[in-house]
Write a protein that holds these residues in place. Structure first.
Motif, mmCIF file in Angstrom:
data_model
loop_
_atom_site.group_PDB
_atom_site.id
_atom_site.type_symbol
_atom_site.label_atom_id
_atom_site.label_comp_id
_atom_site.label_asym_id
_atom_site.label_seq_id
_atom_site.Cartn_x
_atom_site.Cartn_y
_atom_site.Cartn_z
ATOM 1 N N UNK A 1 10.618 -7.491 -0.524
ATOM 2 C CA UNK A 1 10.387 -8.085 0.824
ATOM 3 C C UNK A 1 10.713 -7.671 1.735
ATOM 4 N N UNK A 2 11.711 -6.844 2.165
ATOM 5 C CA UNK A 2 12.096 -6.617 3.317
ATOM 6 C C UNK A 2 11.160 -5.206 4.088
ATOM 7 N N UNK B 1 5.570 -3.646 5.595
ATOM 8 C CA UNK B 1 3.654 -4.028 5.211
ATOM 9 C C UNK B 1 3.288 -3.012 6.252
ATOM 10 N N UNK B 2 3.313 -3.752 7.653
ATOM 11 C CA UNK B 2 2.132 -2.832 8.441
ATOM 12 C C UNK B 2 2.418 -1.464 8.592
ATOM 13 N N UNK B 3 3.705 -0.969 8.276
ATOM 14 C CA UNK B 3 4.000 0.899 8.679
ATOM 15 C C UNK B 3 3.442 1.208 6.805
ATOM 16 N N UNK B 4 4.335 0.644 6.095
ATOM 17 C CA UNK B 4 3.342 0.923 4.774
ATOM 18 C C UNK B 4 2.174 0.662 5.012
ATOM 19 N N UNK C 1 5.565 -12.389 -5.365
ATOM 20 C CA UNK C 1 6.364 -13.930 -5.691
ATOM 21 C C UNK C 1 7.585 -12.995 -5.460
ATOM 22 N N UNK C 2 8.501 -13.940 -5.159
ATOM 23 C CA UNK C 2 9.410 -13.537 -4.689
ATOM 24 C C UNK C 2 10.065 -13.237 -3.061
ATOM 25 N N UNK C 3 8.653 -13.640 -2.332
ATOM 26 C CA UNK C 3 8.273 -13.182 -1.281
ATOM 27 C C UNK C 3 8.010 -11.938 -0.779
ATOM 28 N N UNK C 4 7.835 -11.263 -2.355
ATOM 29 C CA UNK C 4 7.441 -9.413 -1.996
ATOM 30 C C UNK C 4 5.450 -9.773 -1.540
ATOM 31 N N UNK C 5 4.778 -8.580 -1.368
ATOM 32 C CA UNK C 5 3.904 -8.981 -1.275
ATOM 33 C C UNK C 5 3.661 -7.162 -1.248
ATOM 34 N N UNK C 6 2.505 -7.230 -2.469
ATOM 35 C CA UNK C 6 1.573 -5.466 -2.620
ATOM 36 C C UNK C 6 0.646 -5.289 -1.833
ATOM 37 N N UNK C 7 0.065 -4.331 -1.478
ATOM 38 C CA UNK C 7 -0.534 -3.960 -0.287
ATOM 39 C C UNK C 7 -2.240 -3.603 -1.287
ATOM 40 N N UNK C 8 -3.070 -4.034 -1.149
ATOM 41 C CA UNK C 8 -4.273 -4.029 -1.560
ATOM 42 C C UNK C 8 -4.852 -2.540 -0.879
ATOM 43 N N UNK D 1 6.154 8.853 -0.368
ATOM 44 C CA UNK D 1 6.495 7.404 0.560
ATOM 45 C C UNK D 1 7.604 7.042 0.473
ATOM 46 N N UNK D 2 9.069 7.633 -0.429
ATOM 47 C CA UNK D 2 9.730 7.130 -1.429
ATOM 48 C C UNK D 2 10.356 5.914 -0.810
ATOM 49 N N UNK D 3 10.523 5.880 0.610
ATOM 50 C CA UNK D 3 11.418 4.680 0.895
ATOM 51 C C UNK D 3 10.901 3.395 1.234
ATOM 52 N N UNK D 4 9.388 3.428 1.172
ATOM 53 C CA UNK D 4 8.618 2.419 1.460
ATOM 54 C C UNK D 4 8.204 1.965 0.342
ATOM 55 N N UNK D 5 7.434 2.890 -1.022
ATOM 56 C CA UNK D 5 6.638 2.246 -2.259
ATOM 57 C C UNK D 5 7.364 3.062 -2.940
ATOM 58 N N UNK D 6 6.667 2.037 -4.136
ATOM 59 C CA UNK D 6 7.913 1.252 -4.975
ATOM 60 C C UNK D 6 7.251 2.494 -6.770
ATOM 61 N N UNK D 7 5.709 1.945 -6.263
ATOM 62 C CA UNK D 7 4.732 2.636 -6.999
ATOM 63 C C UNK D 7 2.915 2.175 -6.640
ATOM 64 N N UNK D 8 2.331 3.018 -7.405
ATOM 65 C CA UNK D 8 1.265 2.878 -7.197
ATOM 66 C C UNK D 8 0.001 2.803 -8.099
ATOM 67 N N UNK D 9 -0.873 1.653 -8.602
ATOM 68 C CA UNK D 9 -1.715 1.536 -9.696
ATOM 69 C C UNK D 9 -2.923 2.021 -8.987
ATOM 70 N N UNK D 10 -3.771 1.890 -10.156
ATOM 71 C CA UNK D 10 -5.649 1.910 -9.982
ATOM 72 C C UNK D 10 -5.965 0.261 -9.921
ATOM 73 N N UNK D 11 -6.118 -0.468 -10.028
ATOM 74 C CA UNK D 11 -6.116 -1.823 -9.924
ATOM 75 C C UNK D 11 -7.990 -1.328 -10.304
#
Lengths: 173, 227
Positions: B153-154, B157-160, B183-190, B212-222
């Motif tokens: 959650x830290x 997101x704007x930079x991401x 959840x747990x304060x984490x937000x995902x970018x859609x 962008x490993x520092x920022x992105x944990x994973x990406x999914x096609x929703x």
């Protein structure tokens, strides 16, 4: 089974009065007791007799050659097809496939008794064939599908899907 | 429908295949359909086309072919569905005839003949080019909805989002985006994007985003919709 076939044939021929058949022997050979004459024994014999009674002689073949061929297949049906084993069916289908390669009907260029009775006889074999096998015996499949759609033939037997691409029309169900 | 050119081997092959599971051209009795195809053949099919040969001999046995039921339709109406009707191939043959006529013109001077041939050639080239350019190229596009998840959650997101939008490829257009809490304060970018199917693939996109490993944990096609 032979008795059902004969009654199917009677319907096809439009014979008004169905005959009474009996069977003899453990092979259940059909017997037709004629009122004034000797009894007729045997599937082919009775069938030929019925055709003559119904005045449809062309069903036995329209030329001397095709008449002989019709008799040949009636005999084949009774001797080779009835009571054949699983191993025999492969050989039979192979022979038939080769024979039907250049023919639309079993004998000559018209529908005859040979087609009727070979159809009745082959039906139980075709029921058990897989899709690949039906594709293998492509001529048998074509002939079978053609005969089962001839009007009035397929009385007591259910229609079978032999050809892969054909969508069965609802009126056959 | 149609068998192609029944005078050529290719058409006869189609006929053979068609008749491998049929006794007649149409339906289950001989009809004018069979007569139509029969009359268009120049002779008996060769022995290797077993089904066509069988059908040919069978139809031949009907001496009164004109009395068979049905109505004769143009050849292109019979045959396996899905085959392009090539029976209207009269245009190239007409042009050929034109050329033949030119050749027969004995009284014309050589110069004139050359000019004529040249002119015809140019005309046909122009026709071909026009036909080609007229064909509109339909670009296949799809609309994707991507879910980009950060590490915690830290994460800024704007930079991401800025990083994701910085990915530019030919055929890729970024659209709207929003932040969704997971959840747990984490937000995902859609984020929405429109891609041209030929040029951009989802795995390419995924590679670039997860770079962008520092920022992105994973990406999914929703969601993936064709436009």
């Amino acid at each position: 089974m032979a008795l059902r076939e004969l009654s199917s044939l009677e319907k096809y021929l439009g014979l008004k009065k169905p005959n009474k058949y009996s069977t003899q022997g453990d092979k259940k050979v059909p017997v037709l007791q004629n009122n004034n004459g000797p009894p007729l024994v045997g599937l082919g014999t009775i069938a030929s007799h019925l055709v003559k009674v119904a005045k449809r002689p062309n069903l036995l073949g329209d030329s001397a050659e095709s008449r002989a061929v019709v008799q040949q297949w009636l005999e084949y049906r009774v001797t080779k097809l009835d009571g054949c084993t699983k191993e025999d069916t492969k050989a039979i289908l192979k022979d038939l496939n080769l024979y039907l390669q250049d023919k639309v009907y079993m004998a000559g260029n018209q529908f005859t008794l040979a087609d009727t009775f070979m159809y009745f006889g082959i039906h139980p074999i075709i029921v058990d064939l897989s899709v690949q096998e039906k594709e293998q015996y492509v001529n048998v499949a074509r002939w079978f599908d053609h005969i089962q759609r001839c009007p009035g033939v397929r009385h007591h037997l259910p229609p079978l899907a032999v050809l892969r691409n054909r969508i069965y029309t609802s009126k056959h169900h | 429908m149609g068998f192609g050119d029944l005078r050529a081997a290719s058409g006869l092959k189609v006929l053979n295949g068609f008749l491998s599971e049929r006794s007649y051209i149409e339906g289950y009795v001989p009809s004018q359909a069979d007569v139509a195809v029969f009359d268009s053949l120049s002779g008996a099919p060769s022995a290797d086309l077993v089904h066509a040969l069988r059908w040919y001999h069978h139809i031949l046995s009907y001496s009164q072919r004109s009395s068979l039921p049905g109505v004769k339709k143009p050849l292109g109406q019979y045959g396996p569905p899905g085959l392009a009707d090539t029976t209207s191939g009269s245009a190239p043959s007409a042009a050929k005839e034109e050329e033949d006529d030119d050749d027969i013109d004995l009284f014309g001077s050589d110069e004139e003949e050359d000019e004529e041939a040249e002119r015809l050639k140019e005309e046909r080239l122009a026709q071909y080019a026009a036909k080609k350019s007229k064909k509109p190229t339909i670009i296949a596009k799809s609309s994707l909805l991507l879910d980009v998840k950060p590490w915690d959650d830290e994460t800024d997101m704007k930079q991401l989002e800025a990083l994701v939008r910085s990915i530019s490829m030919e055929g890729l257009l970024w659209g709207q985006s929003k932040l969704l809490p997971v959840g747990y304060g984490i937000q995902k970018l859609q984020i929405n994007c429109v891609i041209e199917d030929d040029k951009v693939g989802t795995d390419m996109l995924e590679e670039q985003i997860t770079a962008f490993e520092d920022f992105v944990q994973s990406m999914d096609v929703a969601a993936f919709n064709k436009i």
